[in-house]
Scaffold this motif. Structure first.
Motif, PDB file in Angstrom:
ATOM      1  N   ARG A   1     -32.183  52.938  13.195  1.00 37.61           N
ATOM      2  CA  ARG A   1     -33.021  52.688  14.369  1.00 37.61           C
ATOM      3  C   ARG A   1     -32.462  53.437  15.576  1.00 37.61           C
ATOM      4  NH1 ARG A   1     -31.660  48.109  10.901  1.00 37.61           N
ATOM      5  NH2 ARG A   1     -33.588  46.954  10.501  1.00 37.61           N
ATOM      6  N   LEU A   2     -33.351  53.754  16.500  1.00 40.05           N
ATOM      7  CA  LEU A   2     -32.974  54.385  17.761  1.00 40.05           C
ATOM      8  C   LEU A   2     -33.541  53.569  18.918  1.00 40.05           C
ATOM      9  CD1 LEU A   2     -33.471  58.264  17.384  1.00 40.05           C
ATOM     10  CD2 LEU A   2     -31.321  57.036  17.779  1.00 40.05           C
ATOM     11  N   GLY A   3     -32.701  53.292  19.904  1.00 42.18           N
ATOM     12  CA  GLY A   3     -33.152  52.593  21.094  1.00 42.18           C
ATOM     13  C   GLY A   3     -32.647  53.287  22.344  1.00 42.18           C
ATOM     14  N   PHE A   4     -33.375  53.112  23.451  1.00 35.03           N
ATOM     15  CA  PHE A   4     -33.032  53.772  24.709  1.00 35.03           C
ATOM     16  C   PHE A   4     -33.247  52.787  25.845  1.00 35.03           C
ATOM     17  CE2 PHE A   4     -34.702  56.729  21.615  1.00 35.03           C
ATOM     18  CZ  PHE A   4     -33.740  57.721  21.580  1.00 35.03           C
ATOM     19  N   VAL A   5     -32.194  52.551  26.619  1.00 31.71           N
ATOM     20  CA  VAL A   5     -32.266  51.621  27.746  1.00 31.71           C
ATOM     21  C   VAL A   5     -31.950  52.392  29.020  1.00 31.71           C
ATOM     22  CG1 VAL A   5     -31.352  49.512  28.773  1.00 31.71           C
ATOM     23  CG2 VAL A   5     -31.588  49.684  26.284  1.00 31.71           C
TER      24      VAL A   5
ATOM     25  N   LEU B   1     -44.999  49.143  11.160  1.00 31.78           N
ATOM     26  CA  LEU B   1     -46.275  48.733  11.745  1.00 31.78           C
ATOM     27  C   LEU B   1     -46.509  49.413  13.086  1.00 31.78           C
ATOM     28  CD1 LEU B   1     -46.170  44.896  10.984  1.00 31.78           C
ATOM     29  CD2 LEU B   1     -47.480  46.659   9.790  1.00 31.78           C
ATOM     30  N   LEU B   2     -45.462  49.484  13.906  1.00 32.03           N
ATOM     31  CA  LEU B   2     -45.546  50.177  15.191  1.00 32.03           C
ATOM     32  C   LEU B   2     -44.640  51.400  15.144  1.00 32.03           C
ATOM     33  CD1 LEU B   2     -45.270  47.169  17.696  1.00 32.03           C
ATOM     34  CD2 LEU B   2     -47.353  48.267  16.837  1.00 32.03           C
ATOM     35  N   PRO B   3     -45.155  52.589  15.395  1.00 27.50           N
ATOM     36  CA  PRO B   3     -44.288  53.771  15.416  1.00 27.50           C
ATOM     37  C   PRO B   3     -43.178  53.652  16.461  1.00 27.50           C
ATOM     38  CG  PRO B   3     -46.598  54.415  15.336  1.00 27.50           C
ATOM     39  CD  PRO B   3     -46.571  52.938  15.593  1.00 27.50           C
ATOM     40  N   SER B   4     -43.493  53.006  17.587  1.00 29.90           N
ATOM     41  CA  SER B   4     -42.494  52.814  18.647  1.00 29.90           C
ATOM     42  C   SER B   4     -42.932  51.650  19.525  1.00 29.90           C
ATOM     43  CB  SER B   4     -42.339  54.085  19.490  1.00 29.90           C
ATOM     44  OG  SER B   4     -43.566  54.419  20.138  1.00 29.90           O
TER      45      SER B   4
ATOM     46  N   ALA C   1     -38.707  61.174  17.524  1.00 28.37           N
ATOM     47  CA  ALA C   1     -38.187  60.326  16.446  1.00 28.37           C
ATOM     48  C   ALA C   1     -39.300  59.506  15.803  1.00 28.37           C
ATOM     49  CB  ALA C   1     -37.098  59.409  16.983  1.00 28.37           C
ATOM     50  N   ALA C   2     -40.200  58.950  16.636  1.00 26.12           N
ATOM     51  CA  ALA C   2     -41.251  58.077  16.123  1.00 26.12           C
ATOM     52  C   ALA C   2     -42.213  58.818  15.203  1.00 26.12           C
ATOM     53  CB  ALA C   2     -42.021  57.449  17.283  1.00 26.12           C
ATOM     54  N   GLN C   3     -42.408  60.111  15.445  1.00 31.06           N
ATOM     55  CA  GLN C   3     -43.312  60.887  14.591  1.00 31.06           C
ATOM     56  C   GLN C   3     -42.858  60.868  13.140  1.00 31.06           C
ATOM     57  OE1 GLN C   3     -43.466  64.773  16.413  1.00 31.06           O
ATOM     58  NE2 GLN C   3     -44.416  63.983  18.284  1.00 31.06           N
TER      59      GLN C   3
ATOM     60  N   THR D   1     -40.715  47.988  14.083  1.00 29.00           N
ATOM     61  CA  THR D   1     -40.558  49.333  14.610  1.00 29.00           C
ATOM     62  C   THR D   1     -39.100  49.733  14.490  1.00 29.00           C
ATOM     63  OG1 THR D   1     -41.052  50.808  16.475  1.00 29.00           O
ATOM     64  CG2 THR D   1     -40.090  48.661  17.007  1.00 29.00           C
ATOM     65  N   ARG D   2     -38.838  51.023  14.535  1.00 27.58           N
ATOM     66  CA  ARG D   2     -37.465  51.532  14.482  1.00 27.58           C
ATOM     67  C   ARG D   2     -37.101  52.344  15.721  1.00 27.58           C
ATOM     68  NH1 ARG D   2     -37.798  53.461   8.070  1.00 27.58           N
ATOM     69  NH2 ARG D   2     -38.289  51.360   7.272  1.00 27.58           N
ATOM     70  N   VAL D   3     -38.021  52.406  16.674  1.00 28.61           N
ATOM     71  CA  VAL D   3     -37.805  53.195  17.892  1.00 28.61           C
ATOM     72  C   VAL D   3     -38.260  52.367  19.090  1.00 28.61           C
ATOM     73  CG1 VAL D   3     -38.336  55.330  19.120  1.00 28.61           C
ATOM     74  CG2 VAL D   3     -38.223  55.336  16.612  1.00 28.61           C
TER      75      VAL D   3
END
Length: 444
Positions: free
Chosen positions: A46-50, A142-145, A133-135, A295-297
């Motif tokens: 997974r990738l996250g951005f804060v 279920l949710l791309p991002s 990344a979401a692409q 989701t993973r993004v």
């Protein structure tokens, strides 16, 4: 729910009355009657951005020394419990964020692109790293991002030195002309993760029909639990307990607002009055989204640039934005740094939750990478060099931690973006103004 050969599909859902709950990764999701069934469930990445607005007090942010982290800085002290999962990076820059505005700080953070100077609807930026990344990573979810924020009101027109407000409102862009609005209302995020959506009237009707999402799914849950092994039953039980707790907190916030004697035009029903409570709820929703592989993004904006929010809950009554124009006044700098540390502490609590959430042969934190930072370095001068940046998580075994990396020369933030994409399994030759990957981040 259909379960065949005693194996649960990875995309299995519990469904009922317009709602659904994705399941966490279980050993039972591995193919039955194979060697894989005897191994721990394989994690996904997974990738996250804060985003932290308006830079920070860099001396209080930057850890002492380089290499292995032996002590954290005052601003980052709350991250001590997860220090072995941290990499702090100094001397990263955003050249395309100049001429040095709040709008371009936010816009360039994930795009590393130059925002078109316009007050109108002909805005133009670049596709952001999360959407790249979401692409690829979003094909199986279920949710791309998922795009989230803490500010409920989005202004329009021009917000900063002739730049359209769209640049400050949106971290995530699906294309140079397609910003993705972020959601700040916990109930709407919850409905997006677990409900079928619909109009506001439809959502209200759905809420009246059900006292609790999990009560509606009670029979499905019981049927599923009977098919699982002991460890999976505990895992599912803990996950659903968390879903119920988050739902309870949302309902409590809605009840508090409904009972208020005066209307609150700036805060829709269901949003906690306390900033910390609101932020923690939004972080907990991220945990559920990741744990259920919805989701993973994810992107999350802690506040908009130029935010005038006051943080009285930590003893800072001054609006945030004016404090960042401190003129090197030590008292103002100290109050700004207190806000910086407060924001980091909320992120730290989230990371501890990820670390405490088991998955496969590790934890959610082991299998995630989160970038935390700002598109502005020193807010007093509006520069975009030596940005406050850190990366947290293990990236499914791909990311070493407990280090402070200081680059000898100013290095494009896009180099880090390119590296994070690779760590998440998304291969790209270049991103924006990148000049290569961050080798220091890849070496153990």
């Amino acid at each position: 729910m259909i379960i065949t050969k005693k194996a649960v599909p990875r995309r299995a859902l519990l469904r009922g009355m317009g709602a659904s709950v994705a399941l966490p990764l279980l050993d039972a999701m591995l193919p039955a009657m194979t060697a894989l069934a005897k191994t721990p469930a394989r994690p996904v990445r997974r990738l996250g951005f804060v985003y932290m607005p308006m830079g920070c007090d860099l001396p209080r942010w930057t850890p002492p020394g380089e290499g292995r982290i032996t002590a954290l800085s005052p601003t980052l002290q709350s991250l001590a419990p997860v220090a072995n999962q941290l990499t702090i990076l100094s001397n990263l820059e955003l050249k395309n964020a100049y001429p040095g505005t709040h709008a371009t700080s936010n816009a360039a953070f994930l795009s590393a692109a130059r925002a078109k100077w316009t007050e109108s609807t002909d805005y133009y930026l670049g596709t952001t790293i999360d959407q790249v990344a979401a692409q690829q990573m979003g094909r199986e979810t279920l949710l791309p991002s998922l795009e989230m924020s803490m500010d409920l009101l989005q202004t329009v027109g021009q917000c900063d030195n002739g730049y359209a407000c769209v640049y400050q409102n949106n971290l995530s862009w699906a294309s140079p002309t397609t910003p993705l609005p972020a959601e700040a209302h916990p109930r709407l995020v919850f409905e997006r993760l677990f409900g079928d959506g619909g109009s506001a009237a439809d959502r209200q009707a759905a809420l009246r029909r059900r006292a609790s999402l999990l009560d509606v799914l009670h029979e499905d849950i019981a049927r599923l639990q009977r098919t699982l092994g002991a460890e999976d039953r505990v895992r599912v039980g803990g996950y659903l307990d968390t879903v119920r707790e988050v739902e309870r907190r949302i309902q409590k916030a809605e009840a508090q607002v409904a009972d208020a004697p005066l209307p609150d035009l700036d805060r829709p029903a269901g949003v906690p009055a306390s900033y910390a409570d609101h932020a923690k709820l939004m972080f907990d929703l991220q945990v559920l989204a990741l744990q259920g592989d919805v989701t993973r993004v994810i992107t999350f904006q802690l506040a908009r640039e130029t935010s005038n929010r006051s943080y009285t809950e930590i003893g800072v009554s001054d609006p945030h934005h004016p404090l960042t124009h401190h003129g090197n006044d030590p008292d103002k700098v100290a109050r700004m740094a207190k806000i910086n540390a407060f924001h980091v502490s909320l992120f730290a609590s989230f990371l501890e939750t990820l670390q405490a959430t088991p998955e496969g042969d590790g934890s959610l934190l082991d299998h995630s990478l989160y970038l935390y930072g700002s598109g502005m370095g020193d807010p007093n001068v509006h520069d975009h060099v030596n940005l406050p940046i850190l990366v947290a998580g293990g990236g499914a075994g791909s990311q070493p931690g407990a280090r402070h990396v200081r680059f000898a020369e100013p290095t494009p933030l896009a180099n880090l973006h390119l590296t994070l994409l690779e760590r998440a399994g998304v291969r790209l030759d270049a991103f924006a103004d990148s000049k290569g990957r961050v080798d220091e981040l890849l070496s153990v």
